[in-house]
Design an enzyme around this catalytic site. Sequence first.
Site, mmCIF file in Angstrom:
data_model
loop_
_atom_site.group_PDB
_atom_site.id
_atom_site.type_symbol
_atom_site.label_atom_id
_atom_site.label_comp_id
_atom_site.label_asym_id
_atom_site.label_seq_id
_atom_site.Cartn_x
_atom_site.Cartn_y
_atom_site.Cartn_z
ATOM 1 N N GLU A 444 0.760 -0.974 -0.082
ATOM 2 C CA GLU A 444 -0.121 -0.365 -0.058
ATOM 3 C C GLU A 444 0.865 1.056 0.221
ATOM 4 O O GLU A 444 0.706 1.963 0.891
ATOM 5 C CB GLU A 444 -1.280 0.115 0.719
ATOM 6 C CG GLU A 444 -2.338 -0.975 0.747
ATOM 7 C CD GLU A 444 -2.573 -1.291 0.015
ATOM 8 O OE1 GLU A 444 -2.989 -0.248 -0.779
ATOM 9 O OE2 GLU A 444 -3.623 -2.182 0.032
ATOM 10 N N GLY A 445 2.329 1.512 -0.781
ATOM 11 C CA GLY A 445 2.773 1.957 -0.904
ATOM 12 C C GLY A 445 3.776 2.291 -0.088
ATOM 13 O O GLY A 445 3.892 1.809 1.167
#
Length: 604
Positions: A444-445
């Site tokens: 997620e990043g």
Amino acid sequence: MANQYIDFETLKYLLYDVHQLEDVLQADRFADHDKESLDMFLESVKEFSDRELFPYVKEMDEKPAYHKDGTVIVHPQVDVMMKKGGEMGLISGTFDYDAGGLQLPMTVFTCAAFILDAANNHLPGYAGLTLGSAELIVHFGNKELNDTYVPKMLSGEWAGTMCLTEPQAGSSLSDVVTKATPTDDGYYKISGQKIFISGGDHQYADNFVHLVLARIEGAPAGTKGISLFVVPKKRPDVNGNLTPNDVTTVADFQKVGQRGYCTTHLGFGDADDCQGWLVGEAHHGLKYMFLMMNGARIAVGRGAAAIASAAYHASLQYAKERPQGRKLSSDGKKNPEQGQTLIINHPDVRRMLLQQKAVYEGSLSLVILAAKYYDFKETLQDKEEKEKYALLLELIIPMVKTYPSEMGAEAVSNGLQVLGGYGFCTDFILQQYYRDIRIFPIYEGTTGIQSQDLLGRKLLMENGKALQLLTAEIMQTIQEASKYDDLKKYALKLGEKLQLAQKVIGFLVGFAQKGDYERFLSDATPFMEFLSNITMAWIWLDVASHAKNALVTGQKTYAEDFYESKIHTMKFFYKYELPKTNGLAEILLDEEALTIAGEKEILN
């Protein structure tokens, strides 16, 4: 293998005492819930995890998911996770009653998911991705999409995924090229490929509902031209019959860790017969996806904290059972005739165990706080209060995702070190947790992306209002802690670190004000570590203040040693972790820029 993966008392202490769940339950949305019923829910999740998740965590690593004949073969417990999880509300928990949910507070649901993650981090993601994709349809899809897909997703019969990443794009979503071609029949023809799709295919779901980012022909370039589509693996007709939808499972990635949690490569439209349905408005897909991202990033931080918890309890059990060496006598020598002592009695082993405890319990408290802010943002009626908690959540989210992931990996490494040579052997589970947690700084990043988000966007939001609000929250804790003589010096230390943070932020923002944004963001990752460390010092001082209050007032739910352990761990954090901010500040305040590409290439 250890027989404990969480401390249930600590979880409930943080939820009820430190973060005051009763405040969340004041909202009308949660009127049907009380502490007793929610306690029963958490107990049922723990019982389910003890029985159906924890016993299989090692086996799922040893028998990983694999691709065969166009599908992915996964462990049979995936079926149990999806079907039983669906029955228990482990997919639908936070959804409205009207959608088939339980209307649970995010705060409670986060604690339940923490238990699942700690028991077996290979399984909850299957349900979690289904939850996330169903949430997108509920929030932004039309009635037909909701009626067709959501009920079967929440029951666990159908699985869901989120398809963002492409081979050529990675995290750069502006470079997405998956194509959506409109037709006269109300659907779009989808063509393209997606990679790293968690839970993207397996034999235990009747259908897969993929939420796919794609670009409609003629759409604007960059992120503003991306739309969101429901693309099922099998498309249902009006009678509920399923027809293949030209979605191909190309491969399953074989990974370092989380080997039981499949990660697929999907192809869409190879035979020009893949149909997708637009979610919401055209060209708003990335905005919709990112409105759900706070929940996803809380989940990543939660999962990392959970693995760190399981690793801590495994290494703690080993340290309590393993005799080795002898304690030093008063003359600094060891008596060879003295019996061996357990390694938990060695100061350096205790240092490593305390570091694990400080990281995992502090991370869990931070994650619960983020979930509480989320609940307040969604349910409070006062506009000013809503805005306050929305800003606080936005500011801490990058740290909520990053600190448990990065420091959790370091904590698990210490757990492996506690076991010595045995930690490096597959007979013991520490090596597996070490491999499992390594993906969390990437999910997620990546840490670099989160760090740029923190420094480049969140810190400067509304002229620094979010930072002002967080500073006010920290100052309130400092005032509370200062009431107790033996906590005063720690409150003072935290106050000094706030002043140091102001100095560092002022220095860095100076580059942004001059338009030198590359220099401004070049040390974003050291800044993330710097500010996260100070934030965690606040989290720990708050935990210790509540513990001290219980001891002073005599209003104790747990044994006295329980509260003393929280205060002792806070002291450990302030001695061994918080001083790292001094070195980080020295890095951040240095004028010299060494990582920006110049005319001469020095990486050769």
